[in-house]
Design an enzyme around this catalytic site. Structure first.
Site, PDB file in Angstrom:
ATOM      1  CE  LYS A  95      -3.008  -1.167   3.647  1.00 19.88           C
ATOM      2  NZ  LYS A  95      -3.874  -0.661   4.732  1.00 19.88           N
ATOM      3  CE  LYS A 127      -1.655   4.358   5.495  1.00 21.86           C
ATOM      4  NZ  LYS A 127      -2.770   4.240   6.404  1.00 21.86           N
TER       5      LYS A 127
HETATM    6  N1  C2G Z   1     -10.138   6.924  10.493  1.00 22.37           N
HETATM    7  C1  C2G Z   1     -11.152   7.786  10.966  1.00 22.37           C
HETATM    8  N2  C2G Z   1     -10.809   9.027  11.453  1.00 22.37           N
HETATM    9  C2  C2G Z   1      -9.518   9.426  11.471  1.00 22.37           C
HETATM   10  C3  C2G Z   1      -8.490   8.562  11.013  1.00 22.37           C
HETATM   11  C4  C2G Z   1      -8.830   7.303  10.528  1.00 22.37           C
HETATM   12  O1  C2G Z   1     -12.340   7.429  10.965  1.00 22.37           O
HETATM   13  N3  C2G Z   1      -9.246  10.655  11.948  1.00 22.37           N
HETATM   14  C5  C2G Z   1     -10.531   5.612   9.958  1.00 22.37           C
HETATM   15  C6  C2G Z   1     -10.106   5.429   8.491  1.00 22.37           C
HETATM   16  O2  C2G Z   1     -10.998   6.069   7.637  1.00 22.37           O
HETATM   17  C7  C2G Z   1     -10.120   3.903   8.362  1.00 22.37           C
HETATM   18  C8  C2G Z   1      -9.688   3.453   9.777  1.00 22.37           C
HETATM   19  O3  C2G Z   1      -9.826   4.578  10.643  1.00 22.37           O
HETATM   20  O4  C2G Z   1     -11.434   3.431   8.103  1.00 22.37           O
HETATM   21  C9  C2G Z   1      -8.257   2.965   9.815  1.00 22.37           C
HETATM   22  O5  C2G Z   1      -7.462   3.954   9.204  1.00 22.37           O
HETATM   23  P1  C2G Z   1      -5.996   3.546   8.677  1.00 22.37           P
HETATM   24  O6  C2G Z   1      -5.281   2.854   9.755  1.00 22.37           O
HETATM   25  O7  C2G Z   1      -5.388   4.764   8.072  1.00 22.37           O
HETATM   26  O8  C2G Z   1      -6.371   2.473   7.563  1.00 22.37           O
HETATM   27  P2  C2G Z   1      -5.861   2.392   6.044  1.00 22.37           P
HETATM   28  O9  C2G Z   1      -4.387   2.332   6.044  1.00 22.37           O
HETATM   29  O10 C2G Z   1      -6.533   3.461   5.289  1.00 22.37           O
HETATM   30  O11 C2G Z   1      -6.349   0.936   5.645  1.00 22.37           O
HETATM   31  O12 C2G Z   1      -8.236  -2.306   2.808  1.00 22.37           O
HETATM   32  C10 C2G Z   1      -8.460  -1.066   3.423  1.00 22.37           C
HETATM   33  C11 C2G Z   1      -7.247  -0.596   4.144  1.00 22.37           C
HETATM   34  O13 C2G Z   1      -6.737  -1.588   4.983  1.00 22.37           O
HETATM   35  C12 C2G Z   1      -7.524   0.654   4.957  1.00 22.37           C
END
Ligand code: C2G
Length: 164
Positions: free
Chosen positions: A56, A58
Site C-alpha cells: 500500500k 505505507k
Molecule cells: N479513520 C477515521 N478518522 C480518522 C483517522 C482514521 O475514521 N481521523 C478511519 C479510516 O478512515 C479507516 C480506519 O480509521 O477506516 C483505519 O485507518 P488507517 O489505519 O489509516 O487504515 P488504512 O491504512 O486506510 O487501511 O483495505 C483497506 C485498508 O486496509 C484501509
C-alpha cells in the site's frame, strides 16, 4: 474483545467488517470501531499486515502483531483477522457471513464492488487527528536539536519551581 462473546452460530447475528492499518492507535480509530460495533452484533476487524502495508506504500511505526493485539483489546471488537491483500474482502464477507462492510470516507467508492455481497458504508472520519499528522509532529519534535531540548526542559523546570 467483548466480555461475554455472542453465539455467532445463530443465523440472525449481524456481522460487520472493516479493515485498516491502525498504526499509532488514536481517537479517530476508536470512534470508528465504536460506531461500527453499534451497527451490528459482531465486529470483525482486518488489520493490515506489514507486508501488505508495503504494498500500500505505507510504512508503519508499530509492527503488525502489536497493532493486532491493540485492536483485539478494544472491547467492541469481536475478532481480528490479518489483511494480507486487496482480494480477500469478498472471501471474508462470504466466510464470516458479513451483513455490512464499512470503512472511513477517505475510501469512498473504492469498495462498491462488495455491494453485490453485503451492505457497503463509508463513515465520516474524526476531524483533526491522523497517524500521518502524529508522525509529522513526532518527526518535528525529534528534529529539535538536543541542546535546544535540554534548554527547553531547564526553562520548564525553573517555571515549575516558581509555581511550587
Ligand atoms: N479513520 C477515521 N478518522 C480518522 C483517522 C482514521 O475514521 N481521523 C478511519 C479510516 O478512515 C479507516 C480506519 O480509521 O477506516 C483505519 O485507518 P488507517 O489505519 O489509516 O487504515 P488504512 O491504512 O486506510 O487501511 O483495505 C483497506 C485498508 O486496509 C484501509
Amino acid at each position: 474483545m467483548k466480555q461475554n462473546p455472542i453465539d455467532i452460530s445463530h443465523e440472525s447475528v449481524k456481522t460487520v467488517i472493516t479493515y485498516g492499518t491502525f498504526d499509532m492507535f488514536h481517537i479517530g480509530h476508536l470512534n470508528l470501531l465504536k460506531r461500527l460495533s453499534e451497527r451490528g452484533d459482531r465486529l470483525i476487524v482486518g488489520v493490515s499486515t506489514d507486508e501488505f502495508n508495503l504494498l500500500k506504500g505505507k510504512k508503519t511505526l508499530i509492527p503488525y502483531d502489536q497493532r493486532a493485539k491493540i485492536v483485539e483489546a478494544i472491547d467492541c471488537v469481536d475478532l481480528v483477522i490479518p489483511e494480507n491483500d486487496w482480494e480477500q474482502k469478498v472471501r471474508d464477507v462470504q466466510e464470516y457471513n458479513v451483513v455490512t462492510f464499512a470503512i472511513g470516507e477517505d475510501w469512498k467508492g473504492e469498495f462498491d464492488f462488495l455491494q453485490e455481497h453485503c451492505e457497503v458504508l463509508y463513515l465520516e472520519r474524526t476531524k483533526d487527528i491522523s497517524t500521518t499528522d502524529l508522525k509529522r509532529s513526532l518527526k518535528r519534535f525529534l528534529s529539535i536539536p538536543h541542546e535546544d531540548l535540554i534548554k527547553a526542559f531547564e526553562v520548564l523546570e525553573l517555571l515549575r519551581r516558581d509555581l511550587e
